[in-house]
Design a protein around this motif. Sequence first.
Motif, PDB file in Angstrom:
ATOM      1  N   ALA A 121      21.046 109.992  87.487  1.00  0.00           N
ATOM      2  CA  ALA A 121      20.727 111.384  87.834  1.00  0.00           C
ATOM      3  C   ALA A 121      21.158 112.395  86.762  1.00  0.00           C
ATOM      4  O   ALA A 121      20.666 113.508  86.727  1.00  0.00           O
ATOM      5  CB  ALA A 121      21.366 111.737  89.162  1.00  0.00           C
ATOM      6  N   GLY A 122      22.087 111.997  85.884  1.00  0.00           N
ATOM      7  CA  GLY A 122      22.604 112.951  84.905  1.00  0.00           C
ATOM      8  C   GLY A 122      23.815 113.675  85.466  1.00  0.00           C
ATOM      9  O   GLY A 122      24.565 113.107  86.253  1.00  0.00           O
ATOM     10  N   ALA A 123      23.968 114.922  85.065  1.00  0.00           N
ATOM     11  CA  ALA A 123      25.161 115.674  85.493  1.00  0.00           C
ATOM     12  C   ALA A 123      25.066 116.025  86.980  1.00  0.00           C
ATOM     13  O   ALA A 123      24.138 116.696  87.412  1.00  0.00           O
ATOM     14  CB  ALA A 123      25.304 116.936  84.663  1.00  0.00           C
ATOM     15  N   LEU A 124      26.051 115.546  87.755  1.00  0.00           N
ATOM     16  CA  LEU A 124      26.129 115.890  89.173  1.00  0.00           C
ATOM     17  C   LEU A 124      27.270 116.863  89.336  1.00  0.00           C
ATOM     18  O   LEU A 124      28.423 116.551  89.056  1.00  0.00           O
ATOM     19  CB  LEU A 124      26.414 114.643  90.013  1.00  0.00           C
ATOM     20  CG  LEU A 124      25.298 113.612  90.135  1.00  0.00           C
ATOM     21  CD1 LEU A 124      25.760 112.425  90.958  1.00  0.00           C
ATOM     22  CD2 LEU A 124      24.057 114.245  90.772  1.00  0.00           C
ATOM     23  N   VAL A 125      26.947 118.050  89.770  1.00  0.00           N
ATOM     24  CA  VAL A 125      27.964 119.095  89.847  1.00  0.00           C
ATOM     25  C   VAL A 125      28.079 119.591  91.294  1.00  0.00           C
ATOM     26  O   VAL A 125      27.083 119.969  91.901  1.00  0.00           O
ATOM     27  CB  VAL A 125      27.600 120.271  88.911  1.00  0.00           C
ATOM     28  CG1 VAL A 125      28.613 121.400  89.048  1.00  0.00           C
ATOM     29  CG2 VAL A 125      27.516 119.788  87.466  1.00  0.00           C
ATOM     30  N   SER A 126      29.313 119.548  91.838  1.00  0.00           N
ATOM     31  CA  SER A 126      29.535 120.096  93.177  1.00  0.00           C
ATOM     32  C   SER A 126      30.121 121.479  93.034  1.00  0.00           C
ATOM     33  O   SER A 126      31.031 121.690  92.232  1.00  0.00           O
ATOM     34  CB  SER A 126      30.534 119.234  93.952  1.00  0.00           C
ATOM     35  OG  SER A 126      29.957 117.988  94.194  1.00  0.00           O
ATOM     36  N   LEU A 127      29.595 122.394  93.792  1.00  0.00           N
ATOM     37  CA  LEU A 127      30.132 123.744  93.710  1.00  0.00           C
ATOM     38  C   LEU A 127      30.182 124.408  95.069  1.00  0.00           C
ATOM     39  O   LEU A 127      29.489 124.004  95.999  1.00  0.00           O
ATOM     40  CB  LEU A 127      29.321 124.576  92.711  1.00  0.00           C
ATOM     41  CG  LEU A 127      27.798 124.581  92.802  1.00  0.00           C
ATOM     42  CD1 LEU A 127      27.338 125.589  93.839  1.00  0.00           C
ATOM     43  CD2 LEU A 127      27.210 124.947  91.447  1.00  0.00           C
TER      44      LEU A 127
END
Length: 473
Positions: free
Chosen positions: A259-265
Amino acid sequence: AKIRIYQLAKELEMSNEELLKILDDMGVAYKSHASTLEEDTAQAVKELIGEQRVAEAARRAEEARKAIPPRPPVVVIMGHVDHGKTSLLDYLRKSRIAEKEAGGITQHVGAFEVKTEGGTVVFIDTPGHEAFTTIRQRGAKVADIAVIVIAATEGVMPQTKEAIAHAKASGAKIIYAANKMDLPGADINRVYQDLMQMGIVPVAYGGDAEVLPISAKTGQGIPELLETILLIAELEDLRADPKAEAQGVILESRMDKQAGALVSLLVQQGTLRVGDYVVAGEHWGKIRAMSDADGKRRSEAGPGSAVQVLGFSELPVAGETFFWVPDQVAAKEITEERIEERRARESQAEAGRTRNLADLMRRMRESEQKEINLILRADTQGSLEAIQNILSKESGDEVKVNVLLAAVGAPSESDVLLASTAHGAILSFNVNPSGSVRKMAEQKGVPLQSFRVIYELIDEIRRMVKGQREPVF
Ligand code: GDP
């Protein structure tokens, strides 16, 4: 001087009719708007209208604030290892799946919501205060409330004290949860006593510290815990505008092969939408997709929502704040500027770092800081008490010696983080920090000194206090 009514109306930027009405209310006699008013009458009118306008402005401001909808409180769970942080999070997470009946999929997005009749609570999904402190270090305030879990079988332990120190320093409201109440060895009085020893007085003893008995295993007391969280949140009157430009905090980020960069915010203000551009630290992204803790696709996320997003090309750092920007041009410009600024800072930084206590003192003087923040570490509880005893006599009205944490054992990396955020120093007695802790202190510019003789340590503190008291010429 006397003034005609229509002149005064003009001066006050109101119509003649409005002013005449006010004069009627005040019982002032006149023939027409061309009549003259005595000077003190005119003055009284002006004052009255000034007051009315101030009141009106205040009412409008309050109305505007009330028009901003409430947002759910964000809660972090902290405490000593094995006291039940993970179990409490698990219980809360499970109870929310049970509510949904379907044993639905869950996805780790750094935070999850628990909905109760009294409202929604957002829990940060990483136990421990390391993550929390890293977030704070970057200047973001993420948790409104900290739940400090204390096993009632053991009472307050070293990391409990650390957790309390971190929570206090962040300005979060604190609730104490006496956990493992289902076990025969549990004794809430032990928790009360330990807290009292730290100067924290439970409600049961007439103080204001909420200490709630719970069991993360049976779920006993957890509804009350949620209620108390919501009660405190209500008093805090937390609000966020969903119509504002989106901003919030990066909770976690990792690279996934597929998926590439997985960012939780966590969105704290405004609404984040698919297609938006955001900047976080030195990185930017165009939100391609979002999903929530239920694994559901989302096209938008409002205040208090935690989501995992796709669309960053590089990983932003956890704890970095993010904010909406209009387009790619802005995103690129801001991040490039930031990278340049950092490079410039780095090349200058070497010289400017605080390397020792003398430097710290000078810096505090310059900023007129009248508080000395300290972390004390010692080999035994006895030496800690001895040091604190002497210290309590050093702290005066002009300069306050603020002990953020006094604990047994060697200074830890978490201490360095705490000292660095609070601009404090770490003093240790008869215990030596490890090489990695020393290195970290060096990097962060945190003064760190070890002593073998109590009086040398005390002298150092006296010097600091004196240095603060004396004016610089
Ligand atoms: P953490 O290190 O603070 O995250 O603690 P954990 O949640 O991993 O809990 C440590 C141990 O205590 C585990 O074996 C849990 O099953 C147990 N535990 C946690 N809470 C309770 C509780 O309320 N009652 C009982 N009986 N055991 C608990």
